[in-house]
Scaffold this active site. Structure first.
Site, PDB file in Angstrom:
ATOM      1  N   GLU A 180       7.469  49.715  -6.221  1.00 20.60           N
ATOM      2  CA  GLU A 180       7.828  50.007  -4.839  1.00 20.60           C
ATOM      3  C   GLU A 180       7.201  51.305  -4.351  1.00 20.60           C
ATOM      4  OE1 GLU A 180      12.218  47.857  -4.852  1.00 20.60           O
ATOM      5  OE2 GLU A 180      12.048  49.962  -5.441  1.00 20.60           O
ATOM      6  N   GLU A 196      12.951  39.560   0.000  1.00 16.28           N
ATOM      7  CA  GLU A 196      13.408  39.341  -1.369  1.00 16.28           C
ATOM      8  C   GLU A 196      14.889  39.677  -1.429  1.00 16.28           C
ATOM      9  OE1 GLU A 196      12.698  41.661  -5.573  1.00 16.28           O
ATOM     10  OE2 GLU A 196      10.914  41.052  -4.455  1.00 16.28           O
TER      11      GLU A 196
END
Length: 402
Positions: free
Chosen positions: A107, A305
């Protein structure tokens, strides 16, 4: 870089890709990189107490030749180039999208809430990761550039600990908190801009390396929804997202991704506000709405997600709602999420009731906004599919249990 990685199977559904995460594995930094960090511990992200984080190389040294004569950004580019050359026969066909990792767990963020060894626990605010010598060197230069050299000695030391709450700190408290002072604005601008510059550097390389291969590039942004209801949004700030009640921190990220033709991949799509701890002022739905608005304004595709393994219909319905990108604000531009990653394929997914719900969910995702059939018809088709796939499902469940 290290990451909690997954293998996935892609199913082409209309214009939307649905990915199913199969299992979790941990891929640490390469041994030779760890050896270099051991020689120079400041290559690792560092908090104010001197704790080092080995999930990712500190972005403070992105453009310095600290890894055996190469910069970290050069190493990332070399890895992407090697991947392209070794799998070029699969690119654009079998491999249709590449998510470029730009931080811990892949991330774009700082490792502000590390779960290893119980350092951080939900819903702690986390801690700033800017106390290695390379980050401090950059901070010092930025402070001198604005005529405030006294601001360049390090990050805030009154921002609590990993498991603090905003009001328990001097820096993040509602009234008179340092985050909302001239110093706080300077520091948070620098801290978040370093992250944006890191994304720019890596995605610029990715765009060049994968140009003409037929694959899409995506980047994952963390869904930090805890303490979202506070003024400071402390947990987002320590992760590098300069998002407060008075400032949009996701629009700059969306615009940066748009410049490189990169998909904005966001998590916590399945969550509802009322399901979360109210005392921590969690607001995943409001956070997702803000991100949708940012991607709309920046003109960047949005993928989603779920953050937690969920097999219930309430989670599925929330995902369907979020995937439509319909904000009920009178400005529906007809967009939908371009992709969704479903967490996670394991024996629980293949339990009879969970599998039936999942099949119905996939078919409803396929319908999208353009679907004009009633859900009852979709449910009947799902039941037929469940019956037809029963032997394969049982085989998969057994295989995954070993």
């Amino acid at each position: 870089m290290s990451s909690d990685c997954v293998l996935f199977r892609l199913c082409f559904l209309s214009d939307v890709y649905l990915s199913v995460l199969i299992f979790r594995c941990r891929i640490p930094l390469p041994r030779w990189v760890v050896e270099e960090i051991n020689k120079d511990p400041d290559l690792a992200y560092t908090d104010q107490w001197g704790r080092r984080n080995y999930e990712y190389v500190s972005l403070g040294c992105d453009n310095l030749p600290v890894l055996k004569g190469r910069t970290p950004v050069q190493c990332y580019a070399d890895l992407m180039r090697a991947f392209r050359d070794n799998f070029k026969h699969l690119l654009g066909d079998t491999v249709v999208e590449i998510q470029v990792g730009m931080g811990p767990a892949g991330e774009l963020r700082y490792p502000s809430y590390p779960e290893q060894n119980g350092t951080w626990r939900f819903p702690g605010i986390g801690a700033f990761q800017c106390f290695d010598k390379y980050m401090i060197s950059s901070l010092k230069a930025a402070a001198e550039a604005v005529g405030k050299p006294e601001w360049g000695h390090g990050g805030p030391t009154d921002a609590g600990h990993y498991n603090s709450w905003p009001e328990g700190t001097q820096f993040f408290r509602k009234e008179g908190g340092g985050w909302n002072s001239p110093y706080g604005e300077f520091f948070l601008t620098w801290y978040s801009q370093m992250l944006l510059d890191h994304g720019e550097a890596i995605l610029s390389s990715a765009k060049s390396i994968f140009h003409g291969t037929g694959v899409k590039i995506s980047a994952k942004v963390a869904g930090i929804h805890w303490h979202y209801g506070t003024r400071s949004h402390a947990a987002e700030l320590t992760a590098g997202y300069y998002n407060t009640r008075f400032r949009d921190g996701y629009l700059p990220i969306a615009r940066m991704l748009a410049r490189h033709g990169t998909i904005f991949n966001f998590t916590c799509i399945e969550m509802r506000d009322y399901e979360q701890p109210q005392d921590a002022q969690c607001a995943p739905e409001k956070l997702v709405r803000q991100v949708v608005l940012a991607t709309r304004e920046a003109g960047v595709p949005l993928a989603g997600e779920n953050a937690l393994p969920r097999y219930d219909e309430m989670a599925h319905l929330q995902i369907l709602h979020a995937a439509s990108l319909n904000l009920n604000d009178g400005k529906d531009d007809g967009r939908e999420m371009c992709a969704f990653t479903y967490l996670r394929m394991n024996p629980n997914l293949f339990q009879a009731d969970n599998w039936r719900k999942f099949v119905a969910f996939v078919k409803k995702m396929n319908e999208g906004k353009s679907g004009n059939r009633c859900w009852e018809q979709v449910e009947r088709e799902a039941e037929h599919f469940v019956t037809a796939t029963h032997p394969l499902v049982q085989e998969a469940a057994v295989a995954l249990s070993h």
